[in-house]
Design an enzyme around this catalytic site. Structure first.
Site, mmCIF file in Angstrom:
data_model
loop_
_atom_site.group_PDB
_atom_site.id
_atom_site.type_symbol
_atom_site.label_atom_id
_atom_site.label_comp_id
_atom_site.label_asym_id
_atom_site.label_seq_id
_atom_site.Cartn_x
_atom_site.Cartn_y
_atom_site.Cartn_z
ATOM 1 N N ASN A 21 0.849 -1.193 0.000
ATOM 2 C CA ASN A 21 0.000 0.000 0.000
ATOM 3 C C ASN A 21 0.888 1.248 0.000
ATOM 4 O O ASN A 21 2.111 1.150 0.034
ATOM 5 C CB ASN A 21 -0.970 -0.014 1.182
ATOM 6 C CG ASN A 21 -0.240 -0.044 2.508
ATOM 7 O OD1 ASN A 21 0.477 0.882 2.844
ATOM 8 N ND2 ASN A 21 -0.396 -1.129 3.251
ATOM 9 N N ASP A 42 -4.636 -9.534 12.874
ATOM 10 C CA ASP A 42 -4.851 -8.142 13.276
ATOM 11 C C ASP A 42 -3.715 -7.785 14.251
ATOM 12 O O ASP A 42 -3.727 -8.203 15.410
ATOM 13 C CB ASP A 42 -6.229 -8.036 13.953
ATOM 14 C CG ASP A 42 -6.503 -6.648 14.514
ATOM 15 O OD1 ASP A 42 -5.604 -5.786 14.450
ATOM 16 O OD2 ASP A 42 -7.616 -6.437 15.023
ATOM 17 N N LYS A 90 -11.834 -2.670 18.839
ATOM 18 C CA LYS A 90 -10.419 -3.049 18.931
ATOM 19 C C LYS A 90 -9.906 -2.993 20.371
ATOM 20 O O LYS A 90 -8.808 -3.451 20.667
ATOM 21 C CB LYS A 90 -9.559 -2.106 18.073
ATOM 22 C CG LYS A 90 -9.495 -2.517 16.605
ATOM 23 C CD LYS A 90 -8.474 -1.648 15.886
ATOM 24 C CE LYS A 90 -8.235 -2.069 14.457
ATOM 25 N NZ LYS A 90 -7.322 -3.201 14.303
#
Ligand SMILES: Cc1cc2nc3c(=O)[nH]c(=O)nc-3n(C[C@H](O)[C@H](O)[C@H](O)COP(=O)(O)O)c2cc1C
Length: 398
Positions: free
Chosen positions: A208, A304, A343
């Site tokens: 990215n 994650d 989260k």
């Protein structure tokens, strides 16, 4: 805590005589003061004056070593809580803004990670000179505090902005910078930074556009504020500060493994990395050839990273604070609010990725802070200024 210390840099302005009172006022405010003069300053005021006032040696020449065998510019830069340049001439400001180190004072600033305060003093025409204006802008972006000169009659007979600010104003700026410089002293901050590269074959990857610039700014700001810093970084071209420990990784899994190893002892974890959500299901060995009309790339979900770190810290009963970065379009605040809760992080910081002037790869950023006690926005600033803003807020997390 030991007494905060300031290096007072005095450059060659008529206002150099006022640095003597300033040195005394800084001492009264609780600082140990050590003075570094430029050669031009020494034409106005003597070393002996400052040595007598401060009971400390002065520095002037870049090859001086008050303690034999110890490089003074490094020693003084390490020991100072803050560097205050007052008065700062046009010449010294432009050198500082562009990173020259051709005398002791400018070399010392180059060797320092701590906050810098500059108090310009000069003729009003010099103060509006384009090079001086640009240098001051650059210094602000690098996190320096500029104590604006006052308006009035200046020594050359002109009237305008250029008079050295009052000693009280400069002492106040030094104290504020000194509080900032010790905000995270004795604390350890772990930062994840940059993109991850998920290999397709030996030469291609899914990645990215994260440049690592925000992570770099966070590492610099954390060092400026006294923290011990560890950075787990994906592949980036930025230079992290030398005072930070940097672990370089490629993939999300490697970032997770390295961050887990760094987690113990961390007081604050900032997830600024743009971790790839998915990776190719398997890496082809060698280089895939251009033989097919079409290939299908199957991606599987990555771990994650921040979520795992949060769970690990909470399970082991560690009192670590967590801040997540979220790259969201301008209408993504509600998603970010939900993410903060799901989260389990203390705060979430939102980058608006729909704008081209801030965010990925740019020099500036604008952050929206969503914390346990409220929300705030940084306004558009350099990434370093944003990082300092963020770490000030993080220091106040309940
Ligand atoms: C009498 C006199 C007064 C000066 N006052 C100033 C001043 O207030 N501000 C300034 O930027 N330069 C002033 N200058 C020019 C600086 O001394 C000159 O640019 C010098 O090279 C600065 O060196 P330094 O930045 O290493 O101290 C003055 C020069 C003289 C001769």
């Amino acid at each position: 805590m030991s007494q905060p210390s300031v290096v007072l840099g005095v450059s060659g302005s008529v206002a150099a005589y006022r640095a003597a009172d300033l040195a005394r006022d800084l001492m009264r405010a609780g600082f140990t003061v050590r003075v570094c003069l430029t050669d031009a300053a020494e034409r106005f005021v003597s070393r002996e004056l400052f040595e007598a006032l401060t009971s400390q040696p002065c520095l002037q020449d870049v090859f001086e070593e008050p303690e034999r065998g110890r490089m003074a510019h490094i020693d003084w830069a390490r020991q100072a809580s803050v560097i205050v340049v007052a008065p700062a001439t046009a010449n010294t400001l432009v050198k500082l803004g562009f990173g020259l180190g051709d005398d002791m004072l400018t070399t010392l600033v180059l060797a320092s990670e701590r906050p810098l305060v500059v108090a310009p003093a000069m003729n009003p025409t010099m103060f509006t000179n384009a090079h001086v204006v640009e240098a001051l802008e650059r210094l602000r972006k690098q996190g320096a505090t500029v104590v604006e000169p006052a308006e009035g009659d200046v020594a050359c007979g002109e009237n305008g902005q250029g008079k050295l600010a009052s000693a009280a104003t400069i002492v106040h700026a030094a104290l504020t910078a000194s509080i900032r410089s010790s905000r995270w002293t004795g604390k350890r901050i772990l930062i994840t930074s940059g993109p991850t590269y998920e290999p397709i074959d030996d030469v291609r990857f899914v990645g990215n556009r994260s440049s690592g610039k925000m992570g770099e700014a966070l590492a610099r700001a954390a060092r400026m504020m006294g923290a011990e810093v560890a950075v787990v970084s994906g592949p980036v071209a930025v230079q992290y500060p030398a005072g930070a420990r940097v672990v370089r990784v490629q993939t999300a899994q490697a970032m997770l493994d390295a961050a887990l190893a760094e987690l113990p002892g961390s007081d604050l974890v900032i997830g600024a990395a743009a971790v790839a959500d998915y990776r190719p299901i398997e890496k082809q060995s060698g280089k895939m050839r251009r033989t097919h009309d079409r290939i299908d790339l199957t991606l599987v979900r990555n771990p994650d990273v921040l979520g795992t770190l949060v769970a690990e810290a909470r399970n082991s009963g560690r009192n670590t604070r967590f801040i997540a970065f979220a790259a969201e379009p301008s209408d993504g605040l509600e998603i970010a609010r939900q993410k903060r809760v799901s989260k389990g992080v203390d705060a979430i910081v939102v980058n608006d990725v729909s704008r081209s002037d801030v965010g990925f790869g740019t020099e500036d950023n604008e952050l929206a802070w969503i914390g346990p006690t409220g929300e705030a926005t940084s306004g558009k600033r350099s990434k370093l200024e944003c990082a300092l803003w963020l770490l000030e807020r993080a220091a106040e997390l309940p």
